[in-house]
Each structure stands twice: as C-alpha cells, then as structure tokens.
Design an enzyme around this catalytic site. Structure first.
Site, short mmCIF file in Angstrom:
data_model
loop_
_atom_site.label_atom_id
_atom_site.label_comp_id
_atom_site.label_asym_id
_atom_site.label_seq_id
_atom_site.Cartn_x
_atom_site.Cartn_y
_atom_site.Cartn_z
N ARG A 1 61.42 -44.00 -91.49
CA ARG A 1 61.11 -43.24 -92.70
C ARG A 1 62.39 -42.75 -93.36
NH1 ARG A 1 60.13 -37.90 -92.99
NH2 ARG A 1 59.53 -37.77 -90.79
N TYR B 1 54.86 -47.79 -119.32
CA TYR B 1 53.87 -48.40 -118.44
C TYR B 1 52.68 -47.45 -118.25
CZ TYR B 1 51.82 -49.87 -113.98
OH TYR B 1 50.94 -50.21 -112.99
N ASP C 1 63.84 -46.72 -117.07
CA ASP C 1 63.11 -47.79 -116.39
C ASP C 1 63.59 -49.11 -116.96
OD1 ASP C 1 61.26 -49.72 -115.56
OD2 ASP C 1 59.60 -48.31 -115.51
N LYS D 1 58.22 -56.67 -109.70
CA LYS D 1 58.31 -57.60 -110.82
C LYS D 1 59.41 -58.64 -110.57
CE LYS D 1 55.15 -54.95 -112.72
NZ LYS D 1 55.08 -53.76 -111.90
#
Length: 428
Positions: free
Chosen positions: A76, A129, A217, A242
């Site tokens: 983690r 988005y 972004d 993507k």
C-alpha cells in the site's frame, strides 16, 4: 532497482528508449530482462532497528538522508514494480516524481483532497470528464468545498472574473485551493492557455496558505503530445487507463510533479489506499514500451479519418486539433503547447440525437463504448454517456450538443476505419 543509464556519452536517451530499462537492474531479479510481478503484500526488514528507521521515514518522522533509497515496507506504500513504473512515468514530463493510483478518478480525488479543506474553493475550466464533473459538482460541496466552472470564453478576463466569484464565496479562513484544467477538454477538444493559468495562480500568492496549485488533466494528449509542466503547471494528472495503458485491459491513474508538491498527495494515497496493485503496475510497464509507437500510429490515422469525415456532406464539423486555424487563438495555443493533434476528436453531424444514434448503431469495425486511447477504435455519445449526469443546460453551455459523436482512433488500418465511417454515414 533504481535509476539506470540515461546518457550515452553526451547523448541523452529519449523517454521512448528508456521505457525498456530505466530503474530496473536484472541482476536483482535472477537476470530477468523484464521486471517481475512482485505479488507480495509485505516485505522483510533486515533488522528491528532498520524496520523502525524505515517506518519513521515513511511517516515523516525523520528527514530522508542524502542518496538514501527508501526500503520496501508494504504494497500500500511501495512495491518494486510500482516504484519502477513511477520512475519511468516521471521521465515523459521531466518531473521529479510520479505517483500511480487505482484509477484516473482516484488520482484526481486523492490529489484534490490533499489540497482542499472545508471553506475552500476550486476554479475549473469546463467541460471536464463526466466523473470529474460529478466530483466537483456533487461530492466536494458536501464537504464544504465549492467548485466554480468556467466555460465559453476561457481567456484571461473570464478566468480573473471566475477567481473573483470564487473568492467572494469562500468560507471563513478559506482560500482558492486549486485551479484545475482538462486540456484539451473532453469531449470538445477545446484548448486553454496553460501559461495564462499559471500566471493567474501565481498572482494569488498573497492569499492565506499560499497560492493555488495549477492541476492539469493531460489524458487526451499526454504524455507524448503535450507536457504541461513546461508551461507552468504544478501537477499533471493522467488516466493511465487510456493511452498509457493503451489496451483497454486495465484501470489506473497517475500524477506527476515536484517532490514537494507530491509529498502530501503520497501521504493521502497511503492512508486512503488509492494506489494501484502490483499486477496492474506490471501491465503498465509493458504498455510504456510501445506508448510512442501506438500514439504516433493512432495520430497518423486520425488525420486521415478526420479529413474523410470533414469532406462528407452529412458532417457539419470535425473538432480535430489538427484542423484549428493557425491564425486563431486556439491555433496559437496549439502551436505553443502541443507537438501533435492526438487521436481523439469530436464529429458534429447535421441533425441531432436521432442522426447520431443511427451513425453509431451502423458502425461495424469501430466499437460503441466509453473510454479512449486503446488499440481499438471507439465511438461514443457524450451527451448520453460520459456526460449524461451533466444538466442539459450545462451541456449546451459546454458545447456538448446532441449531434456530437466522439471518436477515439486506434491502430487499425485507417482505410478500414474510413470505410466503416462512410457506410455508417449512409444510414444517417
């Protein structure tokens, strides 16, 4: 498993070449030429004292010593494949550091939550988005964080006015925590001047708590065709799902920036548990090796498909960055900030939803699905899919019309994609 060769003599190696080896020493993994999947939740300390020292560093209880390589603790917090992946991702944007998350939205939400507090405000350019819009419009206000969209004219005057509106609405002790831009915008491909946004952020340096961070972004063009850090951005965010992942078989996200800016985000990621897993990190390492090849092929094909669609009588407009007028403000921004047009663009059909649906339903080679940047070409209907939760009046304000279809061009032969689009247009 740290950084390896970056130069041959005075010659600097390109990121595309470094994706095969950077940060990985085969000697440490039985001579394996590729980084293995370190499918382990925890890692062994050399001694009790070493364990204490490592944990003190992880929790910020002591400063990192010069040339100290933080030891592995728990997946983690860190994992060998994750660290190598982050080292390689940082190269594309010439960043100090990268962090990888379980999704693009995990990257966005963890980054924003590390900066904003109740009473603060965020100014963001729209459209963004759909998931980001939901976070800003629906979720963050529940925690007393007000988010202010700016659409239409995204010039300096409009952004200044948005900042003033945001300042007027912040709570006691609040501040503008961040300026957020998705560039180019999804799905309209609208560009914004990042240097102008960086100047605007710097102009607010006098506010309590320091100036807002500029978050960009860069999913639609990056990391190949645009590097926002070079234009003043503080932190660059990606949906690695993507183009970087590129095969429609994983979900991940990342942010890149300076060590100082990413330190707090890293702490939030550790406690929120929004990191990616070892197997996804390994898949992304595989994908990075062909990133440049895939993005270049897709962009070359996108030019051909966009040109064929632009010449068709049933198409009103093609929102492809390669078609922006060089003499326009959008053209000047494109020339200044971008080295390529990308391979995702909007198509505006004559008509409305009925015509868009007939076109989409008639496609045979292109797949009807959300997402973008994969090896396969995808078509979607933003108004009814990725941005369905955006109120109709805001869709119209953002330019998300009912005749807009978004295409993401993959690596198929462009002539085949053109044939598919033309036969689908015959059904409109």
């Amino acid at each position: 498993m740290r950084r390896t060769i970056t130069h041959i003599g005075e010659h600097a190696l390109a990121p595309a070449s470094l994706m095969m080896s950077y940060g990985f020493d085969p000697k440490l993994s039985e001579g394996a030429i590729k980084c293995p999947v370190f499918q382990s939740s925890t890692f062994v300390f050399e001694s009790a004292a070493a364990g204490k020292s490592v944990m003190q560093l992880a929790y910020g209880l002591r400063e990192r010593e010069q040339a100290e390589d933080p030891a592995l603790i728990y997946s983690r917090i860190n994992n060998p494949a994750l660290e190598i992946l982050e080292d390689r991702l940082a190269l594309w944007d010439k960043a100090d550091r990268a962090l990888v998350f379980a999704s693009g939205m995990a990257a966005i939400s963890t980054t924003v939550l590390s900066m904003a507090r109740p009473g603060d405000a965020i100014v963001y350019t729209a459209p963004v988005y759909g998931g980001t819009d939901f976070l800003f419009d629906k979720l963050l206000p529940q925690f007393g964080i007000r988010c202010h969209p700016v659409h239409g004219d995204l010039g300096d005057a409009a952004m200044q006015q948005a900042v003033e509106r945001a300042r007027a609405g912040i709570g006691p002790g609040g501040r503008i925590a961040a300026i957020y831009a998705e560039n180019p915008a999804n799905p309209t491909n609208r560009l914004i001047d990042l240097a102008m946004l960086a100047d605007l952020a710097r102009s607010l340096d006098g506010q309590s708590g320091g100036r807002p961070k500029l978050l960009v972004d860069n999913t639609m063009l990056g990391p190949l065709w645009q590097q926002p850090l070079a234009h003043g951005a503080d932190i660059v965010i990606y949906s690695l799902t993507k183009y970087v992942g590129g095969h429609s078989d994983l979900i991940a996200g990342s942010c890149v920036g300076s060590e100082a800016d990413l330190a707090a985000i890293s702490g939030f990621r550790t406690i929120l548990g929004t990191m990616t897993d070892p197997h996804t990190a390994w898949l992304l390492l595989r994908s990075l090796e062909t990133l440049s090849l895939r993005m270049r092929q897709a962009e070359a094909s996108a030019w051909k498909v966009a040109e064929a669609l632009g010449a068709h009588p049933k198409v009103a407009e093609v929102g492809f960055l390669g078609f922006v007028d060089p003499a326009s403000e959008q053209g000047r921004i494109f020339a200044r900030q971008c080295s390529g047009a990308g391979s995702t663009f909007s198509v505006f059909l004559h008509g409305g939803e009925a015509e868009a649906f007939r076109f989409l339903d008639a496609l045979k080679l292109m797949k009807l699905a959300v997402s973008l940047g994969g090896t396969e070409s995808l078509a979607s209907y933003p108004a009814g899919m990725t941005h369905v939760d955006v109120a109709p009046e805001m869709q119209r304000a953002y330019g998300i019309s009912d005749n807009l279809v978004r295409l993401s061009i993959g690596v198929e032969e462009p002539e085949d994609l053109i044939a598919d689009c033309l036969q689908a247009l015959d059904q409109v």
